[in-house]
Design a protein around this motif. Sequence first.
Motif, PDB file in Angstrom:
ATOM      1  N   GLY A 182      -3.948   2.590  -0.717  1.00  0.00           N
ATOM      2  CA  GLY A 182      -2.627   3.140  -0.469  1.00  0.00           C
ATOM      3  C   GLY A 182      -2.253   4.200  -1.477  1.00  0.00           C
ATOM      4  O   GLY A 182      -3.108   4.759  -2.164  1.00  0.00           O
ATOM      5  N   GLY A 183      -0.972   4.477  -1.560  1.00  0.00           N
ATOM      6  CA  GLY A 183      -0.530   5.516  -2.486  1.00  0.00           C
ATOM      7  C   GLY A 183       0.980   5.622  -2.525  1.00  0.00           C
ATOM      8  O   GLY A 183       1.703   4.778  -1.993  1.00  0.00           O
ATOM      9  N   GLY A 199      -3.598  11.893  -1.795  1.00  0.00           N
ATOM     10  CA  GLY A 199      -4.558  12.301  -0.781  1.00  0.00           C
ATOM     11  C   GLY A 199      -5.051  13.709  -1.028  1.00  0.00           C
ATOM     12  O   GLY A 199      -4.837  14.289  -2.098  1.00  0.00           O
ATOM     13  N   LYS A 200      -5.703  14.269  -0.043  1.00  0.00           N
ATOM     14  CA  LYS A 200      -6.290  15.594  -0.164  1.00  0.00           C
ATOM     15  C   LYS A 200      -6.022  16.382   1.113  1.00  0.00           C
ATOM     16  O   LYS A 200      -6.186  15.866   2.229  1.00  0.00           O
ATOM     17  N   TYR A 201      -5.600  17.616   0.930  1.00  0.00           N
ATOM     18  CA  TYR A 201      -5.348  18.495   2.078  1.00  0.00           C
ATOM     19  C   TYR A 201      -6.544  19.417   2.237  1.00  0.00           C
ATOM     20  O   TYR A 201      -6.836  20.253   1.380  1.00  0.00           O
ATOM     21  N   ASN A 202      -7.266  19.245   3.340  1.00  0.00           N
ATOM     22  CA  ASN A 202      -8.471  20.031   3.600  1.00  0.00           C
ATOM     23  C   ASN A 202      -8.365  20.732   4.949  1.00  0.00           C
ATOM     24  O   ASN A 202      -8.989  20.316   5.938  1.00  0.00           O
ATOM     25  N   PRO A 203      -7.581  21.782   5.031  1.00  0.00           N
ATOM     26  CA  PRO A 203      -7.461  22.484   6.320  1.00  0.00           C
ATOM     27  C   PRO A 203      -8.739  23.211   6.679  1.00  0.00           C
ATOM     28  O   PRO A 203      -9.388  23.824   5.821  1.00  0.00           O
ATOM     29  N   LYS A 204      -9.112  23.151   7.936  1.00  0.00           N
ATOM     30  CA  LYS A 204     -10.298  23.850   8.413  1.00  0.00           C
ATOM     31  C   LYS A 204      -9.860  25.027   9.278  1.00  0.00           C
ATOM     32  O   LYS A 204      -8.866  24.937   9.997  1.00  0.00           O
ATOM     33  N   PRO A 205     -10.578  26.139   9.215  1.00  0.00           N
ATOM     34  CA  PRO A 205     -10.185  27.306  10.019  1.00  0.00           C
ATOM     35  C   PRO A 205     -10.066  27.001  11.503  1.00  0.00           C
ATOM     36  O   PRO A 205      -9.217  27.554  12.193  1.00  0.00           O
ATOM     37  N   SER A 206     -10.910  26.111  12.008  1.00  0.00           N
ATOM     38  CA  SER A 206     -10.909  25.798  13.445  1.00  0.00           C
ATOM     39  C   SER A 206      -9.967  24.662  13.794  1.00  0.00           C
ATOM     40  O   SER A 206      -9.784  24.331  14.956  1.00  0.00           O
ATOM     41  N   GLN A 207      -9.360  24.055  12.772  1.00  0.00           N
ATOM     42  CA  GLN A 207      -8.523  22.883  13.009  1.00  0.00           C
ATOM     43  C   GLN A 207      -7.185  23.306  13.631  1.00  0.00           C
ATOM     44  O   GLN A 207      -6.533  24.236  13.171  1.00  0.00           O
ATOM     45  N   VAL A 208      -6.795  22.629  14.690  1.00  0.00           N
ATOM     46  CA  VAL A 208      -5.527  22.906  15.355  1.00  0.00           C
ATOM     47  C   VAL A 208      -4.439  22.063  14.699  1.00  0.00           C
ATOM     48  O   VAL A 208      -4.616  20.875  14.473  1.00  0.00           O
ATOM     49  N   GLU A 209      -3.313  22.686  14.354  1.00  0.00           N
ATOM     50  CA  GLU A 209      -2.224  21.958  13.729  1.00  0.00           C
ATOM     51  C   GLU A 209      -1.693  20.879  14.660  1.00  0.00           C
ATOM     52  O   GLU A 209      -1.624  21.067  15.879  1.00  0.00           O
ATOM     53  N   ILE A 263       2.250  10.357   5.454  1.00  0.00           N
ATOM     54  CA  ILE A 263       1.730   8.981   5.517  1.00  0.00           C
ATOM     55  C   ILE A 263       0.477   8.915   6.385  1.00  0.00           C
ATOM     56  O   ILE A 263      -0.539   8.311   6.012  1.00  0.00           O
ATOM     57  N   LYS A 264       0.540   9.584   7.537  1.00  0.00           N
ATOM     58  CA  LYS A 264      -0.567   9.506   8.493  1.00  0.00           C
ATOM     59  C   LYS A 264      -1.843  10.140   7.956  1.00  0.00           C
ATOM     60  O   LYS A 264      -2.945   9.584   8.095  1.00  0.00           O
ATOM     61  N   HIS A 265      -1.722  11.315   7.318  1.00  0.00           N
ATOM     62  CA  HIS A 265      -2.907  12.047   6.856  1.00  0.00           C
ATOM     63  C   HIS A 265      -3.167  11.875   5.362  1.00  0.00           C
ATOM     64  O   HIS A 265      -4.151  12.398   4.851  1.00  0.00           O
ATOM     65  N   GLY A 266      -2.270  11.151   4.674  1.00  0.00           N
ATOM     66  CA  GLY A 266      -2.457  10.968   3.241  1.00  0.00           C
ATOM     67  C   GLY A 266      -2.591   9.509   2.857  1.00  0.00           C
ATOM     68  O   GLY A 266      -3.707   8.982   2.712  1.00  0.00           O
ATOM     69  N   VAL A 267      -1.467   8.806   2.734  1.00  0.00           N
ATOM     70  CA  VAL A 267      -1.466   7.427   2.241  1.00  0.00           C
ATOM     71  C   VAL A 267      -2.322   6.508   3.102  1.00  0.00           C
ATOM     72  O   VAL A 267      -3.085   5.673   2.596  1.00  0.00           O
ATOM     73  N   SER A 268      -2.222   6.631   4.412  1.00  0.00           N
ATOM     74  CA  SER A 268      -2.944   5.703   5.296  1.00  0.00           C
ATOM     75  C   SER A 268      -4.454   5.854   5.217  1.00  0.00           C
ATOM     76  O   SER A 268      -5.205   4.960   5.605  1.00  0.00           O
ATOM     77  N   THR A 269      -4.944   7.001   4.733  1.00  0.00           N
ATOM     78  CA  THR A 269      -6.388   7.238   4.646  1.00  0.00           C
ATOM     79  C   THR A 269      -6.991   6.686   3.351  1.00  0.00           C
ATOM     80  O   THR A 269      -8.212   6.697   3.190  1.00  0.00           O
ATOM     81  N   ARG A 310       0.825  -1.209   0.000  1.00  0.00           N
ATOM     82  CA  ARG A 310       0.000   0.000   0.000  1.00  0.00           C
ATOM     83  C   ARG A 310       0.868   1.272   0.000  1.00  0.00           C
ATOM     84  O   ARG A 310       0.365   2.366  -0.269  1.00  0.00           O
ATOM     85  N   LEU A 311       2.123   1.122   0.317  1.00  0.00           N
ATOM     86  CA  LEU A 311       3.013   2.289   0.372  1.00  0.00           C
ATOM     87  C   LEU A 311       4.140   2.158  -0.658  1.00  0.00           C
ATOM     88  O   LEU A 311       4.952   1.236  -0.597  1.00  0.00           O
ATOM     89  N   ASN A 312       4.160   3.084  -1.607  1.00  0.00           N
ATOM     90  CA  ASN A 312       5.236   3.153  -2.588  1.00  0.00           C
ATOM     91  C   ASN A 312       6.107   4.371  -2.279  1.00  0.00           C
ATOM     92  O   ASN A 312       5.583   5.456  -1.974  1.00  0.00           O
ATOM     93  N   ILE A 313       7.401   4.192  -2.387  1.00  0.00           N
ATOM     94  CA  ILE A 313       8.344   5.243  -1.981  1.00  0.00           C
ATOM     95  C   ILE A 313       9.252   5.608  -3.146  1.00  0.00           C
ATOM     96  O   ILE A 313       9.821   4.738  -3.801  1.00  0.00           O
ATOM     97  N   GLU A 314       9.398   6.916  -3.385  1.00  0.00           N
ATOM     98  CA  GLU A 314      10.311   7.422  -4.409  1.00  0.00           C
ATOM     99  C   GLU A 314      11.122   8.572  -3.801  1.00  0.00           C
ATOM    100  O   GLU A 314      10.552   9.470  -3.193  1.00  0.00           O
ATOM    101  N   ILE A 315      12.435   8.512  -3.964  1.00  0.00           N
ATOM    102  CA  ILE A 315      13.309   9.564  -3.433  1.00  0.00           C
ATOM    103  C   ILE A 315      14.206  10.069  -4.559  1.00  0.00           C
ATOM    104  O   ILE A 315      14.875   9.291  -5.230  1.00  0.00           O
ATOM    105  N   GLN A 316      14.212  11.383  -4.771  1.00  0.00           N
ATOM    106  CA  GLN A 316      14.999  11.985  -5.839  1.00  0.00           C
ATOM    107  C   GLN A 316      15.666  13.258  -5.300  1.00  0.00           C
ATOM    108  O   GLN A 316      15.018  14.279  -5.113  1.00  0.00           O
ATOM    109  N   LEU A 317      16.980  13.165  -5.057  1.00  0.00           N
ATOM    110  CA  LEU A 317      17.737  14.304  -4.533  1.00  0.00           C
ATOM    111  C   LEU A 317      18.775  14.738  -5.557  1.00  0.00           C
ATOM    112  O   LEU A 317      19.494  13.912  -6.116  1.00  0.00           O
ATOM    113  N   GLU A 318      18.845  16.026  -5.784  1.00  0.00           N
ATOM    114  CA  GLU A 318      19.821  16.583  -6.725  1.00  0.00           C
ATOM    115  C   GLU A 318      21.239  16.318  -6.241  1.00  0.00           C
ATOM    116  O   GLU A 318      21.521  16.350  -5.034  1.00  0.00           O
ATOM    117  N   ASP A 319      22.162  16.091  -7.165  1.00  0.00           N
ATOM    118  CA  ASP A 319      23.562  15.845  -6.803  1.00  0.00           C
ATOM    119  C   ASP A 319      24.135  17.037  -6.033  1.00  0.00           C
ATOM    120  O   ASP A 319      23.943  18.195  -6.416  1.00  0.00           O
TER     121      ASP A 319
END
Length: 367
Positions: free
Chosen positions: A291-292, A313-323, A281-287, A252-261
């Motif tokens: 998977g993703g 996934g989807k980022y849906n911040p709410k005005p009342s939501q505490v980080e 992972i917690k707020h995206g892939v796991s939901t 369910r979890l695929n990982i890709e890492i790409q760092l510039e030289d």
Amino acid sequence: MTKKGFYWLFQISGWGFLIFLGLLQEFQAENSIALRSLVQSLIIFCLGIGIGHLYRYFIIHRDWLSSNVVKAIPRIIFASIAIGTIFYGIEIIMVYVKETADIGGEKDTLSRFFGGRDENMSTSFVALRLTLAIINNALLFFIWSVIYFGYHFFERSRQQEIERLQWAASINETELNNLKAQLNPHFMFNAMNSIRALVEEDPILCKKAITQLSNLLRNTLQTGKRKVVLIEEEMKIVQDYLALEKIRYEERLNIEIQLEDGIEKCLVPPLLLQTLVENAIKHGVSTIRKGGTLRIVGVLKGDELHITIFNDGKYNPKPSQVEGIGLKNSIKRLEILYGDRGSIQISNVGNRVETRVIIPKEKINRL
């Protein structure tokens, strides 16, 4: 140069310059300089340095340097008039002794000093001449005082600024340490939760996860005591964490890492990327049931380092939501370390969430 050395340089060069001007004026008027003028100039030179040094001792002994400008100005004016009067009195005595020895007449000596013969001088003329001479000497010592006090006021102001910056740095250091201390238990709690999920489901994988956690904690302890770490060190922690999560989520979890030289030698705050990866992972892939993919991209853009984490996934911040504690902690640490030069930007790009970290490009010399 030390303060003491600068003081003596100022004393000698200042009085020497005044004596030079006096001798130059005599040379222009007479086309020669008398030997006794040189002797008299030498005496005044030594006298000026001596009186100035005694004045400095009085200032230090009376602790005038600790007073503010408003209190210092009237003291300087009063002291300059007093010293100017004393200095002029000594000049009168010097002229009196010299002229008496030359012409043997006290009355004639004083008349020469005040600019004429006694019988031709009025009291008002003598008073005016005396006042102007005292003002002239007082002005000289007033300038001396302004330079001396100005130097010390500047030094005190600079020292206070240094102390203020040191105090601010100390406060930031304490806050940064508190944030890191707060982050470590949070990180441990989430890692242990990942392992707990495997205890009954797959004991073999659970053992493997515990080994991964051991590696993760070892790397965390090695880097967590510093303000910044190399990206390659931070990525070891990220990869250990992802290996732990890969055991849990499997396909369910695929990982890709790409760092510039060359980016691996840049610096980032410790556990910053790990926290953001954990969030992804917690707020995206796991939901997402199927998977993703989690992708990490690091590039250099001018004098900035851009590290972007993409996750399905989807980022849906709410005005009342505490980080969450992790994200809030990361934003605060960037603010302490980089001010407005560092930021974390989260946005939706199609069906993915993009978390971009922007910080100044810094190399290994800060370690």
